[in-house]
Design an enzyme around this catalytic site. Structure first.
Site, PDB file in Angstrom:
ATOM      1  N   HIS B 257       0.830  -1.213   0.000  1.00  0.00           N
ATOM      2  CA  HIS B 257       0.000   0.000   0.000  1.00  0.00           C
ATOM      3  C   HIS B 257       0.864   1.263   0.000  1.00  0.00           C
ATOM      4  O   HIS B 257       0.724   2.128  -0.873  1.00  0.00           O
ATOM      5  CB  HIS B 257      -0.905  -0.025   1.242  1.00  0.00           C
ATOM      6  CG  HIS B 257      -1.793   1.173   1.368  1.00  0.00           C
ATOM      7  ND1 HIS B 257      -3.108   1.160   0.987  1.00  0.00           N
ATOM      8  CD2 HIS B 257      -1.555   2.422   1.827  1.00  0.00           C
ATOM      9  CE1 HIS B 257      -3.645   2.360   1.196  1.00  0.00           C
ATOM     10  NE2 HIS B 257      -2.707   3.147   1.727  1.00  0.00           N
ATOM     11  N   GLU B 258       1.756   1.351   0.958  1.00  0.00           N
ATOM     12  CA  GLU B 258       2.602   2.553   1.034  1.00  0.00           C
ATOM     13  C   GLU B 258       3.537   2.605  -0.167  1.00  0.00           C
ATOM     14  O   GLU B 258       3.846   3.689  -0.679  1.00  0.00           O
ATOM     15  CB  GLU B 258       3.383   2.582   2.350  1.00  0.00           C
ATOM     16  CG  GLU B 258       2.526   2.546   3.621  1.00  0.00           C
ATOM     17  CD  GLU B 258       1.475   3.648   3.703  1.00  0.00           C
ATOM     18  OE1 GLU B 258       1.679   4.718   3.089  1.00  0.00           O
ATOM     19  OE2 GLU B 258       0.436   3.436   4.362  1.00  0.00           O
ATOM     20  N   GLU B 287      -4.693   7.690  -3.204  1.00  0.00           N
ATOM     21  CA  GLU B 287      -5.176   6.446  -2.604  1.00  0.00           C
ATOM     22  C   GLU B 287      -5.540   5.417  -3.669  1.00  0.00           C
ATOM     23  O   GLU B 287      -5.457   4.211  -3.429  1.00  0.00           O
ATOM     24  CB  GLU B 287      -6.377   6.750  -1.697  1.00  0.00           C
ATOM     25  CG  GLU B 287      -6.689   5.683  -0.699  1.00  0.00           C
ATOM     26  CD  GLU B 287      -5.627   5.498   0.382  1.00  0.00           C
ATOM     27  OE1 GLU B 287      -4.744   6.376   0.530  1.00  0.00           O
ATOM     28  OE2 GLU B 287      -5.680   4.471   1.080  1.00  0.00           O
TER      29      GLU B 287
END
Lengths: 493, 493
Positions: B257-258, B287
């Site tokens: 995700h990051e 996002e």
């Protein structure tokens, strides 16, 4: 007075922001981030310079011309304000910004050059750094020798001539002691090169730091190419170390050394923390603290007795066949070597004198940067009796010149001298010091240092502090007496 | 124009200095350093505010009133300059400095309160944070609802009413899907809670980051309480993760995700890097990048096939009895749970809608902070069908409100919608996407994202970017189609 204190806090705040960025650059910053980091630091340097030189400070200081300070602290506060204003004001802001941008790049170039053992890639940076040093000296002004202007930045009031009068006899004595020891039977130290996994060394380093009183709620320990201590805020004093699986003492004495610096900063009276008084009073006194812990206490027979059980617990295979006396002799082995930070107590100051001699010659113009690797070899031969083949073991070994820190090295040798003189008084005040160290009890020596040295921050200049603590001026005989006693016992010289 | 670019670089430089200090605060700063750190950040916030609001910018913008931009980039550069100047100018500097100082303290108070599972110690900070949010909205001005003023900071142009029209049907659909899945046979996921030593998880996380194309020469990975991505400079994009020995997926999907956020920042065209255009265009689009990698690609059957050999190599005891289909089903298990960042793809947006509803009520005044823990339980019951007993699993779980980030959460759900819509176009352009993922080959999807999204930085607003990439406006049906197809196959719903 309050306005002056507020201005000092502002400057300290900005300096501490730079310190965060510099700490990060040394510890964790990704390689390709260097250009932007240099820009950040250059901008901050400009801001700091602006804050240091705003006309309000001159006006405030003028108003204080006739003011009678209430106590030593007020006197010191104004004295340091005058000094810092004077130093900052001589430099044009443009010059400060350019220099800072260059030095951040220079530091990066040095790290790569050292890794690659390549002097030539670093040479243009180093030439520029010595140019900057000469220009610094011109801006600052000096009597007798440009070196005095630089030296004063790190050891206020010290002069090149005074250093020479200390270093010449000291160097002669030390070189002689090295020769005398070389003729004796050598001590065993093979066990110090056995495998000690880095993760266990790290845990041990933290334990040792806690033993000497380092507060992990106000600091931390990380790994860097070159160990250092830095203040990121009054309650944020960080130390670093380096690890070598087969060099047990490298990390051990790095943490004690940097821990000694850290304890000094952590011990400054909280009331002083946000002013210019909230730091160590000179680099020589700072180094006396690190080397006192590292060598005078850390390499004492009593502390060996205290630590051996801990070493055995951590590395049973390494210290199983080592007793206290063997450990003591091993960690105090005297042998000329190339790397300053790994040198023993006898040869260490010779490394410093080597750099002092080269810096003087470079500033005077009798030596050029391009000839430095050769000059290094010659000086090393003369003082230490050995010649490094690699520049990474010679002229590229230290970070200082890459940061433009010229005139800084002598403070390391001064630290040895101050430290030995302080120890003598400490031993008088704590008769059972050895008994405590044998239990790894460090509260009493730390309290003594806090009360006599740390808590005062920069209130007293180095020379005055030395007189207040020991009752006399700096005297290099105490260091020589200490070495004579210690090494006659170990080597029978 | 060049002068405007120079001013933007100055502001970005200062913002990046703050980012270094904030990153350090989250990763390595000692606990007692917080007060000084707050002072440092407050001072920087004041400096940034000054730079953002100097009259020269207004003058420069006025001169550009009649200027015809040469291309999309110039148009965007001026547009963003106007926007940022307008936003910054409405706040008095004193207010910005005070708020920044408070928020740094608030973040610290939150971390302690969460650890202690104690809402009351954090309550006064949170009340003040919502006061600040209301005052922010008043300073900024708004139509219809104060929430619009805040939302616009993170997702320019988005309105509360538009969100409601998306979130109401989406919430209803998702809650229904959760119920339908709950009635089916559940999938096996026990193996995801087996012991996976943290040091090996760390090595695996780095390997996965490299697999998706994250550049460790321009970034790094560290551990923090709450994973995040931050830009400390154009070539210094750092990510963090968290480790739980018995929660394999916590670290795994945090790094992906990051990493997705990091790739977005790393992929911005270098020419834009030092201007306001050198960042992601909105948080919703940001996002979409993190969740596209984490879920749409990272939790796909093809990527499971590609990764299982790596997992087996790293943790033979954990994945020895797990085949590809079992892994795929396990990491896609749908089950209402308390913690947003660990939620599955179906329940995740419900967590966001919960926060959005509470934020609206708090801003409107229908809900008070003191009643928030109870209101949280009620909303959780309504949307997720479960009630957290501990505040650390409820209202204290997220860092955002402690930082004053109110109006930020909806961008997470928008990211799911944008992501699904982008994926559909990507699959059309890369017909063999699954074949590549099955080999852990991520260059093609990364190149596609770079070309279509990353390289543009903030040149195109979110809505326009979406139209340029997919040919149509944001449409939440793509997300629903994606979920229907995926979960009908896994659960037979």
């Amino acid at each position: 007075m309050n306005e002056l204190i507020r201005k000092q806090k502002d400057i300290r705040l900005l300096q501490s922001i730079s310190a965060v960025l510099e700490w990060d650059q040394e510890t964790y910053m990704p390689g390709k981030a260097i250009d932007w980091r240099s820009e950040q630091l250059a901008w901050l340097a400009g801001q700091i310079h602006q804050k240091e030189t705003v006309p309000e400070i001159a006006a405030l200081l003028k108003k204080l011309d006739d003011y009678s300070p209430a106590d030593d602290r007020e006197e010191a506060l104004v004295r340091l304000a005058r000094r810092e204003y004077r130093i900052a004001s001589v430099f044009p802001e443009e010059y400060v910004v350019e220099k800072t941008r260059h030095l951040s790049q220079s530091q990066n170039a040095w790290a790569k050059a050292r890794q690659a053992d390549d002097f030539n890639s670093f040479r243009p940076f180093l030439e520029k750094n010595f140019d900057y040093a000469r220009r610094d000296a011109e801006y600052l002004g000096y009597e007798d020798h440009p070196y005095n202007a630089l030296l004063d930045l790190y050891e206020p009031g010290m002069k090149a001539a005074e250093l020479k009068s200390l270093f010449d006899p000291l160097g002669e004595y030390l070189a002689g002691l090295v020769r005398r020891i070389g003729e004796k039977e050598q001590v065993r130290s093979d066990f110090l090169n056995r495998s000690c996994p880095v993760d266990k060394q790290e845990a041990l380093g933290k334990e040792i730091l806690q033993t000497i009183g380092y507060d992990f709620e106000r600091g931390r320990l990380d790994a860097t190419a070159h160990p250092f201590t830095t203040e990121l805020g009054p309650r944020d004093i960080r130390v670093t170390t380096r690890y070598d699986e087969f060099e047990f003492t490298s990390n051990l004495f790095s943490v004690i050394h940097e821990g000694g610096h850290g304890l000094y900063e952590m011990g400054v009276d909280e009331d002083l923390a946000e002013t210019f008084l909230g730091q160590g009073t000179s680099l020589g006194i700072h180094e006396s603290q690190s080397r006192l812990w590292e060598n005078l206490l850390g390499r004492s027979r009593a502390f060996c007795d205290g630590c051996l059980p801990l070493f055995r617990d951590t590395f049973p295979d390494v210290f199983g066949d080592v007793d206290e006396e063997t450990l003591y002799r091993g960690i105090n082995r005297v042998k000329p070597s190339f790397i300053r930070v790994e040198a023993d107590e006898v040869t260490y100051s010779l490394h410093v004198i080597l750099r002092f001699n080269l810096e003087l010659a470079l500033l005077e113009g009798g030596l050029e940067v391009k000839d430095l690797p050769e000059a290094w070899k010659e000086e090393s031969k003369k003082l230490l009796g050995i010649v490094p083949e690699k520049v990474s073991q010679g002229v590229l070994q230290d970070v200082h010149w890459s940061f433009g820190l010229i005139g800084y090295f002598p403070t390391y040798a001064l630290g040895n001298l101050y430290g030995a003189q302080f120890l003598r008084t400490m031993k008088r005040d704590i008769p059972d010091l050895d008994g405590l160290l044998r239990q790894r009890e460090c509260a009493a020596p730390l309290d003594w240092l806090r009360k006599n040295i740390h808590s005062h921050g920069s209130v007293y200049p180095a020379g005055e502090l030395c007189r207040r603590v020991t009752g006399e001026d700096l005297n290099y005989r105490y260091f020589i007496d200490y070495l004579e006693e210690k090494y006659s016992r170990i080597y029978g010289v």
